[in-house]
Motif scaffolding. Structure first.
Motif, PDB file in Angstrom:
ATOM      1  N   ARG A 411      46.735  40.106  32.764  1.00 40.11           N
ATOM      2  CA  ARG A 411      46.952  39.318  31.806  1.00 40.11           C
ATOM      3  C   ARG A 411      48.046  37.969  32.363  1.00 40.11           C
ATOM      4  O   ARG A 411      47.783  37.064  31.756  1.00 40.11           O
ATOM      5  CB  ARG A 411      47.959  39.716  30.811  1.00 40.11           C
ATOM      6  N   LEU A 412      48.725  38.008  33.221  1.00 38.72           N
ATOM      7  CA  LEU A 412      49.625  37.031  33.604  1.00 38.72           C
ATOM      8  C   LEU A 412      49.401  36.274  35.033  1.00 38.72           C
ATOM      9  O   LEU A 412      50.081  35.260  35.218  1.00 38.72           O
ATOM     10  CB  LEU A 412      51.042  37.454  33.777  1.00 38.72           C
ATOM     11  N   THR A 413      48.334  36.566  35.741  1.00 42.67           N
ATOM     12  CA  THR A 413      48.028  36.098  36.919  1.00 42.67           C
ATOM     13  C   THR A 413      46.755  35.667  36.874  1.00 42.67           C
ATOM     14  O   THR A 413      45.858  36.287  36.007  1.00 42.67           O
ATOM     15  CB  THR A 413      48.514  37.032  38.378  1.00 42.67           C
ATOM     16  N   THR A 414      46.031  35.096  37.670  1.00 42.38           N
ATOM     17  CA  THR A 414      44.620  34.677  37.898  1.00 42.38           C
ATOM     18  C   THR A 414      44.091  35.481  39.174  1.00 42.38           C
ATOM     19  O   THR A 414      42.786  35.247  39.590  1.00 42.38           O
ATOM     20  CB  THR A 414      44.504  33.294  38.071  1.00 42.38           C
ATOM     21  N   ARG A 415      44.853  36.544  39.688  1.00 43.61           N
ATOM     22  CA  ARG A 415      44.205  37.246  40.746  1.00 43.61           C
ATOM     23  C   ARG A 415      42.988  38.181  40.278  1.00 43.61           C
ATOM     24  O   ARG A 415      43.078  38.712  39.200  1.00 43.61           O
ATOM     25  CB  ARG A 415      45.411  38.147  41.292  1.00 43.61           C
ATOM     26  N   SER A 416      42.219  38.335  41.035  1.00 38.86           N
ATOM     27  CA  SER A 416      41.005  38.892  40.786  1.00 38.86           C
ATOM     28  C   SER A 416      41.169  40.520  40.820  1.00 38.86           C
ATOM     29  O   SER A 416      42.342  40.911  41.305  1.00 38.86           O
ATOM     30  CB  SER A 416      39.863  38.892  41.917  1.00 38.86           C
ATOM     31  N   LEU A 417      40.565  41.668  40.018  1.00 39.03           N
ATOM     32  CA  LEU A 417      40.594  43.020  40.123  1.00 39.03           C
ATOM     33  C   LEU A 417      40.788  43.534  41.376  1.00 39.03           C
ATOM     34  O   LEU A 417      41.803  44.369  41.708  1.00 39.03           O
ATOM     35  CB  LEU A 417      39.304  43.492  39.313  1.00 39.03           C
ATOM     36  N   PRO A 418      39.857  43.151  42.662  1.00 36.13           N
ATOM     37  CA  PRO A 418      40.195  43.781  43.680  1.00 36.13           C
ATOM     38  C   PRO A 418      41.509  43.458  44.421  1.00 36.13           C
ATOM     39  O   PRO A 418      42.239  44.223  45.169  1.00 36.13           O
ATOM     40  CB  PRO A 418      39.225  43.228  44.763  1.00 36.13           C
ATOM     41  N   GLU A 419      41.891  41.944  44.176  1.00 33.72           N
ATOM     42  CA  GLU A 419      43.407  41.595  44.622  1.00 33.72           C
ATOM     43  C   GLU A 419      44.519  42.474  44.134  1.00 33.72           C
ATOM     44  O   GLU A 419      45.341  42.886  45.075  1.00 33.72           O
ATOM     45  CB  GLU A 419      43.447  40.014  44.214  1.00 33.72           C
ATOM     46  N   ILE A 420      44.170  42.776  42.705  1.00 27.48           N
ATOM     47  CA  ILE A 420      45.426  43.495  42.161  1.00 27.48           C
ATOM     48  C   ILE A 420      45.393  44.961  42.678  1.00 27.48           C
ATOM     49  O   ILE A 420      46.386  45.220  43.032  1.00 27.48           O
ATOM     50  CB  ILE A 420      45.164  43.415  40.542  1.00 27.48           C
ATOM     51  N   GLY A 421      44.268  45.444  42.866  1.00 24.02           N
ATOM     52  CA  GLY A 421      44.177  46.783  43.337  1.00 24.02           C
ATOM     53  C   GLY A 421      44.772  46.728  44.951  1.00 24.02           C
ATOM     54  O   GLY A 421      45.535  47.806  45.021  1.00 24.02           O
ATOM     55  N   LYS A 423      47.156  45.061  46.043  1.00 24.91           N
ATOM     56  CA  LYS A 423      48.724  45.005  45.922  1.00 24.91           C
ATOM     57  C   LYS A 423      49.304  46.218  45.346  1.00 24.91           C
ATOM     58  O   LYS A 423      50.587  46.324  45.255  1.00 24.91           O
ATOM     59  CB  LYS A 423      49.003  43.827  44.685  1.00 24.91           C
ATOM     60  N   PHE A 424      48.659  46.951  44.703  1.00 22.98           N
ATOM     61  CA  PHE A 424      48.998  48.301  44.162  1.00 22.98           C
ATOM     62  C   PHE A 424      48.498  49.542  45.004  1.00 22.98           C
ATOM     63  O   PHE A 424      47.960  50.516  44.501  1.00 22.98           O
ATOM     64  CB  PHE A 424      48.660  48.583  42.600  1.00 22.98           C
ATOM     65  N   GLY A 425      48.726  49.446  46.418  1.00 19.99           N
ATOM     66  CA  GLY A 425      48.598  50.538  47.451  1.00 19.99           C
ATOM     67  C   GLY A 425      47.264  50.587  47.824  1.00 19.99           C
ATOM     68  O   GLY A 425      46.420  51.884  47.991  1.00 19.99           O
ATOM     69  N   ASN A 426      46.279  49.460  47.827  1.00 18.17           N
ATOM     70  CA  ASN A 426      44.986  49.361  48.015  1.00 18.17           C
ATOM     71  C   ASN A 426      44.102  50.265  47.141  1.00 18.17           C
ATOM     72  O   ASN A 426      43.281  51.010  47.600  1.00 18.17           O
ATOM     73  CB  ASN A 426      44.945  49.916  49.408  1.00 18.17           C
ATOM     74  N   ARG A 427      44.325  50.273  45.673  1.00 15.40           N
ATOM     75  CA  ARG A 427      43.444  50.899  44.937  1.00 15.40           C
ATOM     76  C   ARG A 427      42.242  50.152  44.723  1.00 15.40           C
ATOM     77  O   ARG A 427      41.916  48.892  44.889  1.00 15.40           O
ATOM     78  CB  ARG A 427      44.470  51.114  43.676  1.00 15.40           C
ATOM     79  N   ASP A 428      41.109  51.052  44.173  1.00 13.51           N
ATOM     80  CA  ASP A 428      39.917  50.284  43.982  1.00 13.51           C
ATOM     81  C   ASP A 428      39.951  49.450  42.664  1.00 13.51           C
ATOM     82  O   ASP A 428      40.831  49.691  41.732  1.00 13.51           O
ATOM     83  CB  ASP A 428      39.046  51.451  43.801  1.00 13.51           C
ATOM     84  N   HIS A 429      39.277  48.506  42.518  1.00 21.13           N
ATOM     85  CA  HIS A 429      38.914  47.674  41.189  1.00 21.13           C
ATOM     86  C   HIS A 429      38.890  48.261  39.943  1.00 21.13           C
ATOM     87  O   HIS A 429      39.281  48.143  39.069  1.00 21.13           O
ATOM     88  CB  HIS A 429      38.039  46.393  41.317  1.00 21.13           C
ATOM     89  N   SER A 430      38.154  49.421  40.165  1.00 26.54           N
ATOM     90  CA  SER A 430      37.858  50.126  38.763  1.00 26.54           C
ATOM     91  C   SER A 430      39.090  50.800  38.249  1.00 26.54           C
ATOM     92  O   SER A 430      39.223  50.986  37.139  1.00 26.54           O
ATOM     93  CB  SER A 430      36.869  51.435  39.205  1.00 26.54           C
ATOM     94  N   THR A 431      39.895  51.279  39.161  1.00 18.29           N
ATOM     95  CA  THR A 431      41.456  51.737  38.946  1.00 18.29           C
ATOM     96  C   THR A 431      42.090  50.638  37.985  1.00 18.29           C
ATOM     97  O   THR A 431      42.659  50.918  36.888  1.00 18.29           O
ATOM     98  CB  THR A 431      42.130  52.397  40.069  1.00 18.29           C
ATOM     99  N   VAL A 432      42.127  49.562  38.513  1.00 19.72           N
ATOM    100  CA  VAL A 432      42.601  48.553  37.418  1.00 19.72           C
ATOM    101  C   VAL A 432      42.143  48.479  36.084  1.00 19.72           C
ATOM    102  O   VAL A 432      42.850  48.132  35.203  1.00 19.72           O
ATOM    103  CB  VAL A 432      42.631  47.023  38.419  1.00 19.72           C
ATOM    104  N   ILE A 433      40.463  48.340  36.290  1.00 16.04           N
ATOM    105  CA  ILE A 433      39.898  48.096  34.962  1.00 16.04           C
ATOM    106  C   ILE A 433      40.369  49.362  34.130  1.00 16.04           C
ATOM    107  O   ILE A 433      40.696  48.947  32.833  1.00 16.04           O
ATOM    108  CB  ILE A 433      38.498  48.260  35.301  1.00 16.04           C
ATOM    109  N   HIS A 434      40.695  50.455  34.518  1.00 16.03           N
ATOM    110  CA  HIS A 434      40.849  51.698  33.820  1.00 16.03           C
ATOM    111  C   HIS A 434      42.453  51.575  33.213  1.00 16.03           C
ATOM    112  O   HIS A 434      42.532  51.729  31.978  1.00 16.03           O
ATOM    113  CB  HIS A 434      40.808  53.001  34.515  1.00 16.03           C
ATOM    114  N   ALA A 435      43.158  51.080  34.110  1.00 18.79           N
ATOM    115  CA  ALA A 435      44.569  50.879  33.633  1.00 18.79           C
ATOM    116  C   ALA A 435      44.654  49.832  32.711  1.00 18.79           C
ATOM    117  O   ALA A 435      45.591  49.812  31.306  1.00 18.79           O
ATOM    118  CB  ALA A 435      45.324  50.389  34.852  1.00 18.79           C
TER     119      ALA A 435
END
Length: 462
Positions: A411-421, A423-435
């Motif tokens: 919500r608050l950054t322009t980082r892509s889903l893979p980039e966010i993943g 930053k949270f312990g190398n998680r997959d982008h699908s994990t970010v989508i679920h979260a």
């Protein structure tokens, strides 16, 4: 002689019908806003024959503008209905009594010459969207709204002038148009005029050059309600300020309604004469503050109600309300842009779609929140260590804050889903989508989760 009179009557009727059709065509081709501002005040001054038509406008400035932009168009539009037409004359008739002043809205009786009613010509620029009922209110603008309503009430005004000030796009113009609508509804025989300060200046300068300031003054001072917007634009214009000062004095002395709007309070306007500032400050000064988050949400909801075919998810509305904080106009523009792009591309609106459409606008409006800041704020709020959010622990006490942190990162950054993943312990982008989806669902059902997210967003956006 009887035959001649009959022929004149027939020509007069034919020209009047052609004029009504021409106005309808111009309304469609020019667009409602431009038509209302420049073409709607025009009246048919003389239609006694089908070879020469005279069109009148209430000021020299408007006459010059219409001549330069629409003279040829008016001629060819008339020729489509009057094949024998040779010329169309466009002239100023503010002080003249036209032989037959006809408008589409209010045809004048043929038995008696009549001037076009001022309400029909001057109130044409009031935007039908801008009414009191459509003005979304909270503590930031309630005083201004109540003052505007009071000034629009019939009877002797309790105060005048009303001076509204705020940053760009916060609702000043909306309130001025709403005053015009409400005042004319309450007093059908009254007259009102809304005019941006730039137009005031240009018309006055044009009147000076034409040596016809009397018509300009008579037109402005003859109305019952005068509203001047964006006063800051006449800063440093001495002759314009002199005329405006006398106009203000005239209205105050006559006990008539006067509304002024600017981007600053009277005493902080630069380049304005002190005596004029003193007059403006002697009435009621009301400011409109930047909208808070709740008002921005309400504005979006009200705007969306006008577009029942648009389906905008709650997370997209929340994105706009939380990230676009500058002005109401910018906020509404962002929503319009998202809806338009979706309709033009035949796509459903989603959070990712909105971020893609508004990327530059979102980046320009936000404070640069980083994922590290989000992780630190979330871990402090839930009494965790930042490393816990990167760990593989699945206990709800850790997993839920981790999902909230991912949601806030989206919500608050322009980082892509893979980039966010990553930053949270190398998680997959699908994990970010679920979260993100999970937290969005919980915000609608779990008050504690929603309160936590709101508190964190306020903290991070300061």
């Amino acid at each position: 002689m009887a035959f001649s009179v009959a022929r004149i009557g027939e020509a007069d009727d034919a020209v009047a019908k052609a004029w009504a059709r021409v106005r309808t065509n111009l309304r469609h081709s020019a667009g409602q806003r431009l038509f209302d501002q420049w073409l709607k005040p025009a009246v048919l001054v003389d239609g006694s024959d089908a070879e020469t038509v005279r069109i009148g406008l209430p000021s020299a400035f408007m006459t010059t503008w219409v001549k330069s932009h629409y003279a040829d168009r008016l001629f060819f539009e008339f020729r489509a209905f009057l094949p024998t037409l040779r010329s169309v004359s466009i002239e100023t008739v503010a002080e003249a009594r036209p032989q037959r002043a006809i408008t589409v809205e209010t045809p004048a009786p043929s038995a008696e010459p009549a001037r076009a009613p001022a309400r029909k010509t001057e109130a044409a620029s009031f935007d039908p969207r801008f009414t009191f009922e459509r003005f979304v209110v909270d503590a930031s603008n309630r005083v201004a709204l109540n003052a505007a309503r009071a000034l629009a009430e019939p009877g002797r005004p309790r105060f005048s002038p009303l001076y509204l000030h705020s940053g760009t796009g916060q609702g000043k113009t909306h309130l001025m148009h709403a005053i015009g609508h409400a005042f004319l509804d309450a007093c059908p025989d009254a007259t009102a005029l809304y005019m941006p300060a730039e137009r005031f200046m240009f018309e006055f300068v044009q009147a000076l050059r034409a040596r016809d300031t009397h018509s300009f003054k008579a037109r402005l001072r003859g109305v019952d309600l005068l509203m001047i917007d964006d006063l800051q634009f006449i800063a440093g214009k001495d002759s314009t300020q002199e005329e405006f000062f006398h106009t203000v004095n005239e209205f105050m002395g006559a006990g008539k309604r006067l509304v002024i709007a600017a981007d600053r309070s009277p005493m902080t306007l630069d380049g304005i004469e002190p005596r004029l500032l003193s007059r403006l400050g002697s009435g009621l000064v009301a400011d409109i503050k930047a909208p808070e988050l709740e008002l921005r949400r309400a504005i979006l909801s009200a705007k969306l109600a006008d577009a029942p075919d648009a389906v905008v998810p709650g997370d997209v509305l929340e994105l706009l309300a939380s990230r676009i904080t500058g002005s109401v106009r910018e906020l509404e523009g962002a929503l319009n842009r998202v809806v338009a792009y979706a309709q033009l591309n035949g796509e459903a609106i989603s959070l990712d779609f909105a971020i893609g459409v508004l990327g530059d606008q979102l980046r320009g409006s936000q404070r640069r929140v980083t994922i590290d800041e989000i992780q630190k704020a979330v871990s402090t709020h839930f009494d965790l260590k930042p490393i816990d959010l990167l760990s593989a622990r699945r206990a709800v006490a850790v997993a839920r804050p981790r999902q909230i942190a991912m949601y806030l990162a989206k919500r608050l950054t322009t980082r892509s889903l893979p980039e966010i993943g990553r930053k949270f312990g190398n998680r997959d982008h699908s994990t970010v989508i679920h979260a993100v989806r999970r937290i969005e669902e919980l915000r609608g059902t779990d008050r504690d989760i929603d309160s936590a997210v709101n508190a964190l967003m306020r903290q991070l956006e300061r």
